[in-house]
Design a protein around this motif. Structure first.
Motif, PDB file in Angstrom:
ATOM      1  N   LEU A 107      81.210  43.363  -0.229  1.00  0.00           N
ATOM      2  CA  LEU A 107      80.815  42.130  -0.894  1.00  0.00           C
ATOM      3  C   LEU A 107      79.775  42.395  -1.976  1.00  0.00           C
ATOM      4  O   LEU A 107      79.752  41.712  -3.009  1.00  0.00           O
ATOM      5  CB  LEU A 107      80.270  41.141   0.146  1.00  0.00           C
ATOM      6  CG  LEU A 107      79.786  39.797  -0.384  1.00  0.00           C
ATOM      7  CD1 LEU A 107      80.924  39.030  -1.046  1.00  0.00           C
ATOM      8  CD2 LEU A 107      79.162  38.976   0.737  1.00  0.00           C
ATOM      9  N   GLU A 108      78.902  43.393  -1.749  1.00  0.00           N
ATOM     10  CA  GLU A 108      77.873  43.689  -2.735  1.00  0.00           C
ATOM     11  C   GLU A 108      78.488  44.096  -4.077  1.00  0.00           C
ATOM     12  O   GLU A 108      78.019  43.671  -5.146  1.00  0.00           O
ATOM     13  CB  GLU A 108      76.952  44.801  -2.225  1.00  0.00           C
ATOM     14  CG  GLU A 108      76.089  44.404  -1.042  1.00  0.00           C
ATOM     15  CD  GLU A 108      76.825  44.492   0.284  1.00  0.00           C
ATOM     16  OE1 GLU A 108      76.209  44.238   1.333  1.00  0.00           O
ATOM     17  OE2 GLU A 108      78.022  44.821   0.255  1.00  0.00           O
ATOM     18  N   LEU A 109      79.546  44.900  -4.036  1.00  0.00           N
ATOM     19  CA  LEU A 109      80.182  45.332  -5.281  1.00  0.00           C
ATOM     20  C   LEU A 109      80.873  44.161  -5.983  1.00  0.00           C
ATOM     21  O   LEU A 109      80.846  44.058  -7.223  1.00  0.00           O
ATOM     22  CB  LEU A 109      81.187  46.444  -5.003  1.00  0.00           C
ATOM     23  CG  LEU A 109      80.621  47.805  -4.604  1.00  0.00           C
ATOM     24  CD1 LEU A 109      81.740  48.816  -4.432  1.00  0.00           C
ATOM     25  CD2 LEU A 109      79.633  48.301  -5.642  1.00  0.00           C
ATOM     26  N   LEU A 110      81.483  43.278  -5.225  1.00  0.00           N
ATOM     27  CA  LEU A 110      82.163  42.142  -5.829  1.00  0.00           C
ATOM     28  C   LEU A 110      81.165  41.199  -6.494  1.00  0.00           C
ATOM     29  O   LEU A 110      81.412  40.689  -7.598  1.00  0.00           O
ATOM     30  CB  LEU A 110      82.977  41.412  -4.768  1.00  0.00           C
ATOM     31  CG  LEU A 110      84.142  42.194  -4.152  1.00  0.00           C
ATOM     32  CD1 LEU A 110      84.775  41.397  -3.015  1.00  0.00           C
ATOM     33  CD2 LEU A 110      85.187  42.529  -5.206  1.00  0.00           C
ATOM     34  N   GLY A 143      79.206  39.745 -20.271  1.00  0.00           N
ATOM     35  CA  GLY A 143      80.519  39.448 -20.828  1.00  0.00           C
ATOM     36  C   GLY A 143      81.506  40.591 -20.708  1.00  0.00           C
ATOM     37  O   GLY A 143      82.337  40.794 -21.598  1.00  0.00           O
ATOM     38  N   TRP A 144      81.434  41.362 -19.632  1.00  0.00           N
ATOM     39  CA  TRP A 144      82.387  42.454 -19.419  1.00  0.00           C
ATOM     40  C   TRP A 144      83.781  41.901 -19.159  1.00  0.00           C
ATOM     41  O   TRP A 144      83.973  40.710 -18.922  1.00  0.00           O
ATOM     42  CB  TRP A 144      81.934  43.304 -18.221  1.00  0.00           C
ATOM     43  CG  TRP A 144      80.986  44.399 -18.582  1.00  0.00           C
ATOM     44  CD1 TRP A 144      80.122  44.413 -19.621  1.00  0.00           C
ATOM     45  CD2 TRP A 144      80.803  45.626 -17.888  1.00  0.00           C
ATOM     46  NE1 TRP A 144      79.406  45.571 -19.635  1.00  0.00           N
ATOM     47  CE2 TRP A 144      79.801  46.345 -18.581  1.00  0.00           C
ATOM     48  CE3 TRP A 144      81.360  46.206 -16.769  1.00  0.00           C
ATOM     49  CZ2 TRP A 144      79.367  47.608 -18.173  1.00  0.00           C
ATOM     50  CZ3 TRP A 144      80.930  47.452 -16.350  1.00  0.00           C
ATOM     51  CH2 TRP A 144      79.942  48.148 -17.049  1.00  0.00           C
ATOM     52  N   THR A 145      84.756  42.814 -19.156  1.00  0.00           N
ATOM     53  CA  THR A 145      86.119  42.486 -18.742  1.00  0.00           C
ATOM     54  C   THR A 145      86.344  42.993 -17.326  1.00  0.00           C
ATOM     55  O   THR A 145      85.598  43.843 -16.822  1.00  0.00           O
ATOM     56  CB  THR A 145      87.144  43.107 -19.700  1.00  0.00           C
ATOM     57  OG1 THR A 145      87.024  44.537 -19.642  1.00  0.00           O
ATOM     58  CG2 THR A 145      86.912  42.629 -21.125  1.00  0.00           C
ATOM     59  N   GLY A 184      85.667  50.977  -8.711  1.00  0.00           N
ATOM     60  CA  GLY A 184      86.800  51.476  -7.948  1.00  0.00           C
ATOM     61  C   GLY A 184      87.593  50.384  -7.265  1.00  0.00           C
ATOM     62  O   GLY A 184      88.424  50.672  -6.408  1.00  0.00           O
ATOM     63  N   ILE A 185      87.340  49.137  -7.609  1.00  0.00           N
ATOM     64  CA  ILE A 185      88.076  47.994  -7.069  1.00  0.00           C
ATOM     65  C   ILE A 185      89.033  47.500  -8.142  1.00  0.00           C
ATOM     66  O   ILE A 185      88.684  47.469  -9.331  1.00  0.00           O
ATOM     67  CB  ILE A 185      87.116  46.871  -6.643  1.00  0.00           C
ATOM     68  CG1 ILE A 185      86.110  47.396  -5.618  1.00  0.00           C
ATOM     69  CG2 ILE A 185      87.873  45.692  -6.056  1.00  0.00           C
ATOM     70  CD1 ILE A 185      85.031  46.400  -5.244  1.00  0.00           C
ATOM     71  N   SER A 186      90.215  47.128  -7.743  1.00  0.00           N
ATOM     72  CA  SER A 186      91.255  46.802  -8.712  1.00  0.00           C
ATOM     73  C   SER A 186      90.841  45.631  -9.600  1.00  0.00           C
ATOM     74  O   SER A 186      90.042  44.768  -9.210  1.00  0.00           O
ATOM     75  CB  SER A 186      92.566  46.472  -7.997  1.00  0.00           C
ATOM     76  OG  SER A 186      92.435  45.285  -7.255  1.00  0.00           O
ATOM     77  N   HIS A 211      88.987  41.878  -8.597  1.00  0.00           N
ATOM     78  CA  HIS A 211      87.792  41.342  -9.263  1.00  0.00           C
ATOM     79  C   HIS A 211      88.080  39.964  -9.856  1.00  0.00           C
ATOM     80  O   HIS A 211      87.235  39.068  -9.786  1.00  0.00           O
ATOM     81  CB  HIS A 211      87.328  42.296 -10.357  1.00  0.00           C
ATOM     82  CG  HIS A 211      86.371  43.344  -9.885  1.00  0.00           C
ATOM     83  ND1 HIS A 211      85.114  43.047  -9.396  1.00  0.00           N
ATOM     84  CD2 HIS A 211      86.493  44.701  -9.807  1.00  0.00           C
ATOM     85  CE1 HIS A 211      84.492  44.158  -9.063  1.00  0.00           C
ATOM     86  NE2 HIS A 211      85.295  45.179  -9.283  1.00  0.00           N
ATOM     87  N   ARG A 212      89.241  39.790 -10.436  1.00  0.00           N
ATOM     88  CA  ARG A 212      89.567  38.508 -11.052  1.00  0.00           C
ATOM     89  C   ARG A 212      89.650  37.406 -10.001  1.00  0.00           C
ATOM     90  O   ARG A 212      89.108  36.310 -10.187  1.00  0.00           O
ATOM     91  CB  ARG A 212      90.894  38.619 -11.802  1.00  0.00           C
ATOM     92  CG  ARG A 212      91.252  37.381 -12.620  1.00  0.00           C
ATOM     93  CD  ARG A 212      92.689  37.435 -13.078  1.00  0.00           C
ATOM     94  NE  ARG A 212      93.598  37.348 -11.957  1.00  0.00           N
ATOM     95  CZ  ARG A 212      93.951  36.208 -11.361  1.00  0.00           C
ATOM     96  NH1 ARG A 212      93.464  35.055 -11.795  1.00  0.00           N
ATOM     97  NH2 ARG A 212      94.779  36.220 -10.340  1.00  0.00           N
TER      98      ARG A 212
END
Length: 593
Positions: A205-208, A219-221, A230-232, A236-237
């Motif tokens: 959850l921390e990475l998300l 404003g990253w993609t 390393g998460i798809s 992320h979307r």
């Protein structure tokens, strides 16, 4: 009931049901069997339930045969034909549902699991790493990414690392940990860390959350986030939409709220009272958020006069400490401030008396004999610009002041109103997605992003301890070092208030009554001649006094006055306090840059 009338000729075997085409051609042999009947009976024969072509519902009075759709002379009855076709459609739909249930039952027995369960996409990305022992390529796991090693498994240790973390994710590290703790306790994201369809462990959850903060802050993609965590990209979307949904509901309700009682409103009125405007609880203005994915049918409505691109409009209400008290849901960019305020529940509630009507404050004024009296008022008002509706609860500067007192008051209130403009700058500077453009589809998602950014802004304001009352400030009788006034050291607010305004709009030059005012700050001519900065004895008579027939003890509702009348009372009140050197410019640290 019987399938044919006694007067009808006997029907041969296999002639039931009849072909629906006979409804369009009544003279065709109605006893011709449907050629699709054997195939349908063979397809539905494995069901133990009744076939829709063999028996009918006894409670359904619609015709079950084409012969029931003609009268005694053999002419078709239109409404009976319509009922017959409706019956066929309903029975066909029921048979299709039975077939689907049977297919699902057989599939579940063969696979041993629920076939309706949605298969989740794997959370790992397509990035590979090389095994240092075998030399083979392996898939990069989220637990092996740089972000996980730096910010989840490890933590920033030095001051430089902490500063970089805040610059990258818009909050301090311990505030981020507090946000994660609140999210896990409240179960805002229950399915974030569950295993995927392949049985692999879910993404931390921390990475998300870090990915969502980087998306909002810089404003990253989503492709950039996949490379860093390393998460798809798809994972992320999908989590980002979960994050803004929670941010616009649970987070927004937790950290963005408007005062409901007089005790709660006193916390917001404090700074305005110091600045000589008791009763002012907040300032309000409209702003735009760029949206790049507005639907084509809404594009013209989202193009305003100020913007060359599509955007959403919001009306925001803040106090002087830059805390967001309320914001409207998104509107088309073509709407102006008047339209936005008409749909603002807070501004409308204050104007009709349903919000904060129990707040009591006092304004100084003069009675008929020229003595200073205090007049009570009820309700609150907002400080706005000249683009809003003409209401006494929406106080704006005087566009064309007719006296030095009105000019000073207008300049002073213009400076007070800059707190909402500063909040816009802080919000768009902290979350660059609002300034550079929101690239998600749909206006609903854009509104969710705006509400989420507002909630995080207040959360960070509380975490940094910047929402405490400003007890200190700079007084209007400010003096330089050793009592010397150096124009280079005069605070900007007093330079602005003390400067003379050019009122020569005709281009014909100054008249006899238009001369440069060389009086000290806040002094009239008589007081300047006496060398005093206190109230002059020659005070105007009748301004700021209660209306005729009113009681001095009964508070006057602000919304019952006109804007022009109430604004003149505020001018008199500020003029009296200024001459008494009781006006203080609010400041957090007591300094004025």
């Amino acid at each position: 009931r019987p399938t044919h009338r006694p007067t009808d000729p006997p029907r041969p075997p296999g002639a039931f049901p009849l072909c629906p085409r006979t409804a369009r051609h009544p003279r065709v042999n109605c006893l011709r069997p449907d050629p699709c009947l054997p195939a349908l009976e063979e397809s539905f024969g494995r069901f133990k339930t009744r076939s829709m072509y063999q028996t009918g519902d006894p409670l359904d009075d619609r015709p079950d045969s084409i012969l029931d759709c003609v009268n005694e002379r053999g002419a078709p009855v239109i409404h009976r034909l319509v009922q017959y076709h409706d019956r066929l459609d309903d029975e066909l739909k029921a048979a299709q549902e039975e077939m689907e249930e049977e297919r699902m039952r057989v599939s579940n027995e063969e696979t041993g699991r629920d076939a309706k369960k949605r298969r989740r996409a794997p959370t790992t990305s397509n990035f590979l790493k090389r095994n240092p022992i075998t030399g083979e390529h392996e898939r990069l796991l989220p637990q092996e990414s740089t972000w996980y090693l730096f910010y989840v498994k490890g933590r920033p240790e030095t001051l430089r690392q902490m500063v970089k973390f805040r610059r990258r994710f818009r909050m301090r590290y311990h505030v981020f940990l507090e946000l994660i703790k609140i999210a896990k306790t409240a179960e805002w994201f229950p399915g974030a860390e569950t295993a995927d369809a392949a049985g692999r462990a879910g993404a931390p959850l921390e990475l998300l959350v870090l990915g969502s903060l980087r998306y909002l802050g810089r404003g990253w993609t989503f492709d950039d986030l996949e490379e860093a965590t390393g998460i798809s990209e798809e994972r992320h979307r999908r989590f980002f939409h979960e994050f803004i949904t929670v941010g616009s509901t649970s987070m927004f309700d937790k950290w963005v709220y408007f005062p409901k009682t007089a005790e709660e409103a006193a916390n917001c009125i404090h700074e305005y009272d110091q600045a000589g405007h008791p009763g002012a609880a907040f300032s309000s203005d409209g702003t735009h958020g760029i949206s790049e994915k507005v639907p084509a049918r809404l594009k013209n409505a989202h193009l305003g006069a100020k913007e060359s691109h599509t955007a959403r409009a919001y009306n925001m209400t803040v106090n002087h400490r830059r805390r967001i008290l309320n914001t409207t849901r998104g509107s088309p960019c073509s709407w102006n401030d008047k339209t936005l305020s008409s749909f603002d529940d807070v501004l409308c509630g204050i104007d009709n008396g349903t919000l904060l009507s129990d707040v009591i404050f006092e304004l100084n004024g003069y009675d008929e004999s020229g003595r200073i009296v205090k007049v009570k008022y009820s309700g609150v008002y907002a400080i706005v610009d000249n683009g809003y509706l003409d209401r006494s609860t929406l106080v704006c500067p005087i566009k064309y002041p007719a006296s030095h007192e009105e000019d000073r008051w207008s300049r002073w209130i213009e400076s007070l109103r800059k707190d909402v403009e500063c909040t816009f700058g802080i919000l768009k500077g902290r979350f660059r997605i609002l300034k550079c453009g929101i690239r998600v589809h749909g206006v609903e998602a854009v509104d969710k992003i705006w509400a989420t950014c507002c909630a995080l802004h207040n959360f960070l304001l509380d975490s940094d301890g910047l929402d405490e009352k400003w007890e200190s400030g700079v007084r209007c009788d400010w003096e330089g070092e050793l009592g010397k006034h150096d124009l280079r050291d005069v605070p900007l607010i007093f330079q602005r208030v003390g400067a003379s305004r050019n009122t020569n709009f005709s281009g014909m030059g100054c008249g006899r009554d238009d001369r440069v005012d060389s009086r000290p700050f806040g002094c009239d001519s008589a007081a300047a001649a006496r060398g005093s900065n206190f109230l002059s004895a020659a005070a105007p008579v009748g301004r700021g006094a209660p209306p005729a027939g009113g009681s001095a003890d009964a508070p006057i509702p602000v919304r019952s006055l006109t804007l022009k009348d109430f604004r003149s009372r505020l001018v008199v009140h500020l003029d009296i306090l200024w001459k008494q050197t009781k006006v203080v410019w609010p400041s957090r640290n007591g300094k004025m840059e």
